[in-house]
Enzyme design. Structure first.
Site, PDB file in Angstrom:
ATOM      1  N   ASN A  96       0.855  -1.193   0.000  1.00  0.00           N
ATOM      2  CA  ASN A  96       0.000   0.000   0.000  1.00  0.00           C
ATOM      3  C   ASN A  96       0.884   1.234   0.000  1.00  0.00           C
ATOM      4  O   ASN A  96       1.755   1.383   0.844  1.00  0.00           O
ATOM      5  CB  ASN A  96      -0.894  -0.007   1.241  1.00  0.00           C
ATOM      6  N   HIS A 108     -11.313   1.031   4.434  1.00  0.00           N
ATOM      7  CA  HIS A 108     -10.244   0.217   3.867  1.00  0.00           C
ATOM      8  C   HIS A 108     -10.862  -0.735   2.839  1.00  0.00           C
ATOM      9  O   HIS A 108     -11.999  -1.175   2.998  1.00  0.00           O
ATOM     10  CB  HIS A 108      -9.567  -0.568   5.001  1.00  0.00           C
ATOM     11  N   ASP A 136      -5.483  -8.677   1.105  1.00  0.00           N
ATOM     12  CA  ASP A 136      -5.551  -7.449   1.903  1.00  0.00           C
ATOM     13  C   ASP A 136      -4.191  -6.766   1.818  1.00  0.00           C
ATOM     14  O   ASP A 136      -3.306  -6.991   2.646  1.00  0.00           O
ATOM     15  CB  ASP A 136      -5.907  -7.807   3.353  1.00  0.00           C
ATOM     16  N   CYS A 183      -5.287   0.975  -1.317  1.00  0.00           N
ATOM     17  CA  CYS A 183      -5.865  -0.362  -1.123  1.00  0.00           C
ATOM     18  C   CYS A 183      -6.969  -0.626  -2.147  1.00  0.00           C
ATOM     19  O   CYS A 183      -7.167  -1.757  -2.582  1.00  0.00           O
ATOM     20  CB  CYS A 183      -6.379  -0.524   0.292  1.00  0.00           C
TER      21      CYS A 183
END
Length: 1132
Positions: free
Chosen positions: A224, A471, A488, A229
């Site tokens: 990131n 997020h 993630d 994201c």
């Protein structure tokens, strides 16, 4: 607060799976009707576990047991004790007990894995829910419990409770007023209840310390950059759409393998995701998009990004083997139609779609959204449709799908505008979507149904948080029959079907007894609504799964990509090795005649040159242990000679700032490190001058210049190595010639024969000699003085020039040239290469160019040079300094006494200017008038409003400083081509910070206009009223004004409903836009609330006698984006 994945601040105490205390208030009626069940005793193990450690529905149990340890002689136990070993889930366990506390005044109990040393399986772990119960064996109703869950590993083999129970209470005479102690007769029982859970994902309660995504899942994540994201989740989705990856690989980039090429950057990223051992960054990709930190740290709209990216790639695929691949993969067709009910007439239009936006609000699931999407509207009554040849007809209007693409992207409208709150809000309603979905019911009757229209879920892109903070991550199923994985950012983990689907439906948490839900990690607020929900779904058609996911076929990257990255990796490893071995090497700068002869400047060569030219010394990166003889061999090869014909001289920094040869190094076995230490300076580089021998003698020994000098037997006489430069007045050049030797006691006049010979001039040629002492000290040499008296030493520079006749001098001076070496040196000292850039690049015919000028030039001189290049009038050119960021800084005013040096180098008294200004560039403009005339004018920025507030044209007008507003209007009429009739209705007013300031009469002086105010000119309807009110726009609060303010006439007795209509006529704000506006009276005081105005109110009466009041229009600013963005997404 901790930072999660660089995106949002999250409460450090937040635990998404934290236990919630459930309290059910019992009413008296309930107590009367139902007799409470007796609590299980500590020795009723099954019932006790059922009550105090019930199974959690989201976890699957592998095994559960209970084991009781009878503790006897408590006070005689050692500091640390272990209970008996028992087994659960195929693993040995025991209780670890500190009878006197683990450095606290409490009994300490822990559950511990009981593997013998070296017996634990590799990478062993177990996920355990457990409860430890301490109880009195003589009265099992006396007990105390503690529960926990933990992922037991080799590193964390025990877990429990340091402060289990206070020792003072344990040995007290009465435990919680029960009449007997917990530890009675030095005896107590402790029971361990253990439930080992299945861990299908492999990451249950994982702390992710040293977690390796590649090792655990075979896949890697993306780093990131700040708030990327959303980009990472989309890229992973596209990467695992294997047919998309193959199409990207097919774009030919071998010839433009440049990181500014977005297609190549995406190929690189995909290749790295395919081959790298750890998470990779997206910096190269975002840089290729042309994004800066603004885009990197601002979350963007994923749908918009997806469409822009697809368009860009589709364009790059044209004319290649991948042409049309994206269209075939992602594009479907939908038909918009209006079909008459009573006559045979239909109007229809078929369009392509890349994705489908579905409403979440008001729909329970995916099918509801599609039914809503294709819902038919009946057009009847006043809303009848006008059909060609049939007139007004009842009709049905709707949308139907003719085909869906193999890869279907569904955008769920999780963010909607809330009219009540006048803001964008996130829709957290529960919305279900299936793993297998049938699209057939939503196809037109004539659609091709030869293949099934069943779709399988491939990806779920999730947003966790709310509209202001959150997020993004993704759940993807990379293979047809494989598992889901959570991507993630830089972490990839296995996920269950429940985690991928049900947990992202949104809606309320499953609650008992109406208790509040969980804490949102991004807003720190408690909510019964889930903070995470799907916002984009990716489905793949069942019949195209093998074609799209290519399970049995490897996606091969282009060869040049692998080769290029292998080269970069090798270069990286090489640089890494160089850094590691840097202490073994040193830099040696070598200069020779080859450099000296092509150098025009001060000193012998440019030791500190910023640019690489033939004059620059060559830098050798060489082992410190290399001998001078070995190094000479290396240099000789480069110079095309033999090593013994070269002699190195160490260079020293003289006090006058020059670098000259000092000592001839005749020590072939000395190492470079030793030579640098003894003869070098403290510079990072060891500098050497390599002198070449004149000839070899009869036995082949090299003969250097000093051997050929006649010392005439004089005392204190010695040979000197002197550098010779030649100033050629005709070509206006000054270059090195080479070195020659002379005797220390020779007179300057004695050098003429040797110099004429070196120059190839006839004997007796008249010459002038001068010594280059330092940059600003060039002195003529006196013929009758000796070199000793002239203080000449080894390494000094003498410049020679021919003595010219008046006839030869005349054309040189006429052309602005120099005839004396000293003058030319002065030019070299002050010369500067300046880049001239048009201030407005879009102006046709104005090029970017560079000129070499002197810093001493006056304004008129350098303006003349620029004008000569542009073939224009020098008085019509205006220059502007350039900031270090490449932006216009300050326009330069005309000053005949100003020099180029003063403009480009403002000096120590103006540090802020010099520190932020480029010293080698200027913007220029070619003006319509002379600069002197321009400086007598004032630029006034005027906004012309020809049609209310619906259109605004900005003009910058240059008007004389002594002019009035009437002159400004005359200039505007000419510039904007305004008719005389319109000009009769025009009014001028000044505004500041979006608020009306005052009307400007025609005689108002231009010089009294404020520089930071905005001048508006607009035609107003003719009115008789003398009473006017200032009007401005604001967004919720009067302290947040926006838009164009104005002054509006009031009419006596006019209700506000009619005033509002007049406002609408003037501003051109109508219909729904007008309905959204709230009107209020606002006073200048910042502490008073706006007073809302109703239709029946009369403004004339409300504002009577008050001049501190304005009419405020409360509505959202058009320029404000709902997401706080100011620009749409772009890809360069």
């Amino acid at each position: 607060m901790d930072q999660i994945e660089s995106d949002m601040l999250v409460d450090a105490e937040f635990d998404e799976k934290a236990d919630v205390a459930i309290i059910t208030p019992d009413t008296d009626d309930q107590m009367d009707e139902v007799e409470a069940e007796p609590a299980p005793r500590a020795d009723e193990y099954e019932a006790f576990m059922k009550k105090h450690l019930p199974p959690q529905p989201e976890y699957e149990t592998e095994d559960e047991v209970h084991n009781t340890w009878e503790i006897k002689d408590w006070r005689q136990l050692t500091r640390r004790e272990h209970g008996p070993t028992f087994e659960c889930g195929g693993h040995p366990w025991r209780i670890l007990f500190f009878p006197y506390g683990n450095n606290v005044d409490f009994a300490s109990f822990y559950l511990e894995q009981a593997y013998e040393e070296d017996q634990m399986p590799k990478d062993w772990y177990a996920c355990v829910e457990f409860m430890l119960v301490l109880w009195n064996p003589k009265d099992p109703t006396i007990f105390t419990t503690h529960t926990a869950h933990h992922r037991f590993t080799a590193e964390e083999g025990d877990w429990g409770f340091t402060r289990f129970t206070e020792l003072r209470k344990l040995f007290g005479t009465s435990w919680e007023d029960r009449g007997r102690p917990m530890v009675e007769d030095n005896t107590a029982n402790v029971t361990a209840y253990i439930r080992v859970l299945k861990d299908p994902t492999g990451v249950l309660w994982h702390n992710f310390i040293n977690y390796d995504s590649k090792k655990e899942t075979g896949m890697i994540g993306l780093k990131n950059q700040g708030a990327t994201c959303y980009l990472n989740s989309l890229l992973q989705s596209l990467f695992f759409t294997h047919a998309f990856r193959q199409a990207v690989y097919q774009i030919p980039t071998a010839e433009e393998a440049d990181r500014s090429n977005s297609a190549y950057a995406l190929q690189r990223l995909f290749y790295q995701l395919q081959t790298s051992p750890g998470a990779v960054g997206t910096t190269d990709l975002t840089q290729s998009f042309g994004w800066d930190s603004k885009q990197i740290f601002e979350q963007q709209d994923v749908q918009e990004l997806s469409r822009v990216l697809m368009d860009k790639l589709d364009e790059k695929m044209k004319g290649t083997e991948a042409e049309g691949a994206l269209t075939r993969m992602f594009v479907g067709k939908m038909k918009t139609y209006i079909s008459c009910i009573n006559v045979d007439y239909e109007s229809a239009r078929t369009e392509d779609f890349w994705d489908i936006q579905l409403n979440v609000s008001g729909n329970k699931n995916l099918d509801d959204s599609f039914k809503d999407y294709i819902q038919v509207e009946t057009m009847d009554g006043e809303n009848q449709y006008f059909a060609e040849n049939f007139g007004l007809q009842d009709a049905r209007k709707g949308v139907i799908f003719e085909s869906f693409p193999p890869v279907l992207h569904l955008q769920l409208k999780r963010f909607e505008y809330d009219f009540q709150r006048d803001a964008m809000m996130k829709v957290n309603d529960r919305y279900e979507f299936p793993e297998i979905w049938d699209a057939a019911p939503y196809l037109a009757d004539g659609a091709d149904r030869s293949e099934s229209w069943i779709y399988h879920l491939h990806g779920v892109l999730v947003h966790s948080g709310d509209i202001n903070a959150g997020h993004y991550y993704a759940f993807l199923k990379p293979t047809k029959d494989g598992h889901y994985y959570r991507f993630d950012d830089d972490r990839v983990t296995r996920a269950t079907l429940r985690e991928a689907l049900e947990e992202n439906f949104g809606g309320d948490y499953a609650q008992a007894n109406g208790n509040a839900g969980q804490r949102n990690p991004y807003t720190r607020a408690w909510s019964a609504k889930r903070s995470m929900s799907a916002y984009m779904l990716v489905y793949i058609r069942e019949t195209k799964l093998d074609e799209v996911l290519m399970d049995n076929k490897a996606v091969e990257p282009p060869k040049h990509l692998a080769e290029r990255l292998a080269e970069e990796k090798a270069a990286f490893e090489r640089r890494k090795k160089e850094r590691e071995e840097a202490h073994l090497y040193m830099d040696v700068a070598v200069a020779s005649d080859n450099n000296f002869k092509v150098y025009q400047g001060f000193d012998i060569v440019p030791w500190k040159g910023d640019t690489e030219t033939d004059a620059n010394p060559k830098i050798y990166r060489i082992l410190r242990s290399t001998t001078m003889a070995e190094f000479a061999e290396t240099v000789a090869q480069d110079l095309g000679t033999e090593a013994d014909m070269l002699r190195p001289w160490s260079m020293v920094n003289r006090q006058n700032g020059t670098v000259r040869p000092d000592t001839a190094l005749g020590f072939p076995e000395m190492t470079l490190e030793e030579a640098a230490s003894k003869h070098g300076t403290k510079q990072a580089q060891f500098r050497l001058w390599f002198e070449k021998a004149e000839e070899r003698d009869e036995v082949g020994v090299p003969v250097f210049g000093e051997k050929l000098v006649d010392l005439k037997g004089q005392a204190n006489n010695r040979p000197l190595m002197i550098f010779l430069k030649h100033f050629d007045a005709k070509t206006q050049s000054l270059f090195g010639i080479g070195t020659f030797y002379a005797a220390f006691q020779d007179k300057v006049a004695d050098l003429s024969p040797a110099i004429n010979k070196v120059m190839g001039w006839p004997a007796g040629t008249q010459i002038k000699l001068s010594e280059e002492i330092k940059q600003n000290m060039i002195e003529a040499m006196k013929p009758k003085v000796t070199l000793a008296a002239s203080e000449i030493q080894d390494g000094d520079i003498i410049t020679v020039q021919r003595t010219l006749s008046e006839k030869e001098i005349a054309p040189i001076t006429a052309a602005g040239g120099y005839v004396e070496a000293k003058e030319f040196y002065d030019y070299l000292l002050n010369r500067i290469n300046i880049e001239f850039v048009p201030r407005t690049p879009e102006t046709p015919g104005l090029p970017t160019f560079s000129l070499i000028l002197s810093k001493k030039m006056a304004y008129d001189q350098f303006a003349g040079k620029v004008a000569e290049h542009l073939k224009t009038d020098p008085s019509h050119i205006r220059f502007t300094t350039v900031s270090t960021a490449g932006k216009p800084k300050q326009a330069i005013k005309y000053n005949a006494n100003s020099t180029l040096n003063a403009i480009l180098f403002p000096g120590p008294h103006n540090y802020s200017a010099s520190a932020t200004q480029r010293p080698d560039a200027l913007f220029y403009e070619v003006l319509d008038m002379s600069l002197k005339e321009l400086e007598q004018r004032k630029p006034v920025k005027v906004t012309w409003l020809p049609d209310g507030l619906s259109k605004e044209d900005e003009h910058t007008l240059m008007v004389p400083k002594n002019s009035q507003v009437s002159d400004l209007l005359e200039a505007l009429q000419k510039k904007a081509s305004i008719s005389d009739e319109t000009m009769q209705k025009v009014r001028v007013y000044e505004a500041h910070m979006h608020k009306f300031k005052y009307a400007l009469p025609p005689e108002h002086s231009i010089m009294s206009l404020h520089d930071y105010s905005q001048v508006y000119v607009a035609p107003f309807p003719e009115d008789e009223s003398s009473k006017k009110i200032a009007v401005f726009h604001y967004d919720k609060e009067p302290s947040k004004p926006h838009g164009i303010p104005f002054q509006f006439s009031l009419k006596e007795g006019e209700p506000f409903s009619e005033t509002k209509q007049r406002l609408s006529d003037f501003t051109k704000i109508k219909g729904k836009q007008l309905d959204k506006i709230k009107f209020a009276l606002v006073t200048r005081s910042q502490y008073t609330k706006p007073d809302m105005v109703n239709d029946e109110d009369v403004l004339w009466d409300l504002v009577s006698g008050r001049d501190d009041i304005a009419l405020g229009l409360d509505h959202t600013s058009k320029s404000r984006s709902f997401f706080g963005k100011t620009d749409s997404i772009f890809i360069r």
